[in-house]
Design a protein around this motif. Structure first.
Motif, short mmCIF file in Angstrom:
data_model
loop_
_atom_site.label_atom_id
_atom_site.label_comp_id
_atom_site.label_asym_id
_atom_site.label_seq_id
_atom_site.Cartn_x
_atom_site.Cartn_y
_atom_site.Cartn_z
N ASP A 292 -27.75 56.08 44.38
CA ASP A 292 -28.07 56.46 45.75
C ASP A 292 -29.41 57.19 45.85
OD1 ASP A 292 -25.75 55.31 46.64
OD2 ASP A 292 -24.62 57.20 46.81
N THR A 293 -29.87 57.77 44.76
CA THR A 293 -31.17 58.47 44.76
C THR A 293 -32.30 57.54 44.32
OG1 THR A 293 -31.06 59.21 42.45
CG2 THR A 293 -29.94 60.58 44.09
N GLY A 294 -31.97 56.28 44.06
CA GLY A 294 -32.99 55.38 43.54
C GLY A 294 -33.37 55.70 42.12
N PHE A 295 -32.47 56.40 41.41
CA PHE A 295 -32.69 56.80 40.02
C PHE A 295 -33.95 57.66 39.88
CE2 PHE A 295 -30.28 52.80 39.79
CZ PHE A 295 -29.14 53.27 39.15
N GLU A 296 -34.23 58.46 40.90
CA GLU A 296 -35.37 59.38 40.83
C GLU A 296 -34.97 60.63 40.05
OE1 GLU A 296 -36.74 60.22 44.75
OE2 GLU A 296 -37.51 58.18 45.10
N ALA A 297 -35.95 61.25 39.41
CA ALA A 297 -35.71 62.44 38.61
C ALA A 297 -36.99 63.26 38.55
CB ALA A 297 -35.25 62.07 37.21
N PRO A 298 -36.87 64.58 38.34
CA PRO A 298 -38.07 65.41 38.24
C PRO A 298 -38.97 64.96 37.09
CG PRO A 298 -36.10 66.77 38.47
CD PRO A 298 -35.63 65.36 38.23
N ALA A 299 -40.27 64.99 37.32
CA ALA A 299 -41.23 64.54 36.31
C ALA A 299 -41.10 65.36 35.03
CB ALA A 299 -42.65 64.63 36.86
N VAL A 300 -40.86 66.65 35.16
CA VAL A 300 -40.74 67.50 33.97
C VAL A 300 -39.54 67.07 33.13
CG1 VAL A 300 -40.26 69.85 33.15
CG2 VAL A 300 -41.91 69.48 35.00
N GLU A 301 -38.43 66.78 33.78
CA GLU A 301 -37.23 66.35 33.07
C GLU A 301 -37.45 65.00 32.40
OE1 GLU A 301 -32.94 66.82 34.67
OE2 GLU A 301 -33.51 64.73 35.05
N GLN A 302 -38.10 64.07 33.10
CA GLN A 302 -38.38 62.77 32.50
C GLN A 302 -39.25 62.93 31.26
OE1 GLN A 302 -39.43 59.45 35.21
NE2 GLN A 302 -39.12 60.89 36.87
N ALA A 303 -40.23 63.84 31.34
CA ALA A 303 -41.10 64.07 30.19
C ALA A 303 -40.31 64.65 29.01
CB ALA A 303 -42.23 65.01 30.58
N GLU A 304 -39.36 65.52 29.30
CA GLU A 304 -38.52 66.09 28.24
C GLU A 304 -37.67 65.00 27.59
OE1 GLU A 304 -36.19 69.17 29.96
OE2 GLU A 304 -37.86 70.60 30.09
N ALA A 305 -37.10 64.12 28.41
CA ALA A 305 -36.28 63.03 27.87
C ALA A 305 -37.11 62.13 26.98
CB ALA A 305 -35.67 62.22 29.02
N GLU A 306 -38.31 61.75 27.43
CA GLU A 306 -39.17 60.87 26.63
C GLU A 306 -39.60 61.57 25.34
OE1 GLU A 306 -43.34 58.36 26.82
OE2 GLU A 306 -42.35 58.96 28.70
N ALA A 307 -39.91 62.86 25.42
CA ALA A 307 -40.33 63.59 24.22
C ALA A 307 -39.21 63.63 23.19
CB ALA A 307 -40.76 65.01 24.60
N PHE A 308 -37.98 63.81 23.65
CA PHE A 308 -36.84 63.82 22.73
C PHE A 308 -36.65 62.45 22.10
CE2 PHE A 308 -32.31 63.13 21.87
CZ PHE A 308 -32.10 64.15 20.94
N VAL A 309 -36.75 61.40 22.90
CA VAL A 309 -36.63 60.04 22.36
C VAL A 309 -37.71 59.79 21.32
CG1 VAL A 309 -36.88 57.59 22.92
CG2 VAL A 309 -35.48 59.05 24.38
N ARG A 310 -38.94 60.17 21.63
CA ARG A 310 -40.04 59.93 20.69
C ARG A 310 -39.85 60.70 19.38
NH1 ARG A 310 -44.33 57.06 22.30
NH2 ARG A 310 -44.57 56.60 24.54
N ALA A 311 -39.30 61.91 19.48
CA ALA A 311 -39.04 62.68 18.26
C ALA A 311 -38.01 61.97 17.39
CB ALA A 311 -38.56 64.08 18.63
N ALA A 312 -36.97 61.43 18.00
CA ALA A 312 -35.96 60.70 17.24
C ALA A 312 -36.53 59.43 16.64
CB ALA A 312 -34.77 60.38 18.14
#
Length: 232
Positions: free
Chosen positions: A156-176
């Protein structure tokens, strides 16, 4: 909706698109020189085999073997029979399919009518604040999207998320992905999220050929799923 989004992205690339509605693949489709398959789990292996292909899937013991700093909770691989003896409620799921619903079970409440020797993952019960999906090719994140927040699907939100949170998620993925101890096939889908009181962690790994895309860029997803098969 996911199939339609990928259909439009494929058509924009000039790819021929066929939607299969039967178990048998038509001969004119089998002639495709480079078939790219996006399939439901029930039909997937049977349809892929008709092309002489095998679908890339995570090993059933991948999550229990993941280093603890990425998992951040106890997860074991056992059988459905053994899981019936659980002394306390746990999150139980089949590793790579949806043969029965993944949720918190007491041992005595696990479903019946399934192969008692089939593998299941038994995980410590934790609370996920938010969850993201990332399509990965050659250990490089290609598309990322939030999909759950507080247990609620974010459609319902169009899968929108705060830019800071998205950056944290990507950083964690990249670390793994940068850690050689984290074994991955060429294509994969990593679900990651925030566990209350513990931080970012891997939820699970999924096969790319059938994973929902949520808010991921469908064109980028095509680059991943086109490599989600290998010769049988």
């Amino acid at each position: 909706e996911d199939a339609q989004a990928l259909w439009r992205a494929a058509a924009a690339r000039g790819w021929r698109v066929e939607r299969l509605d039967k178990w048998r693949v038509p001969d004119h489709v089998l002639d495709a020189s480079e078939p790219v398959l996006y399939l439901e789990a029930l039909f997937g292996p049977t349809l892929a085999a008709q092309f002489g292909l095998r679908l890339r899937e995570p090993p059933v013991d991948w999550l229990p073997k993941l280093p603890d700093e990425y998992r951040k909770r106890a997860v074991t691989l056992t059988t459905l029979r053994e899981a019936r003896g659980l002394a306390a409620p746990a999150f139980v799921k089949p590793p790579n399919d949806k043969s029965f619903p993944a949720r918190v079970y007491a041992g005595a409440d696990l479903p019946v009518g399934y192969d008692e020797d089939s593998p299941v993952l038994v995980a410590e019960v934790v609370s996920w604040e938010v969850e993201y999906r990332c399509f990965v090719l050659d250990r490089e994140p290609r598309a990322l999207s939030v999909y759950l927040r507080g247990g609620e699907l974010q459609r319902d939100t169009g899968f929108e998320a705060p830019a800071v949170e998205q950056a944290e998620a990507e950083a964690f993925v990249r670390a793994a992905l940068a850690d050689p101890r984290v074994e991955l096939p060429r294509t994969s889908v990593l679900d990651v999220g925030v566990i209350t009181g513990r931080g970012w962690a891997v939820v699970e790994q999924n096969a790319a050929w059938g994973a929902g895309i949520y808010g991921c860029d469908p064109d980028a997803v095509l680059d991943v799923i086109r490599h989600a098969v290998v010769p049988a």
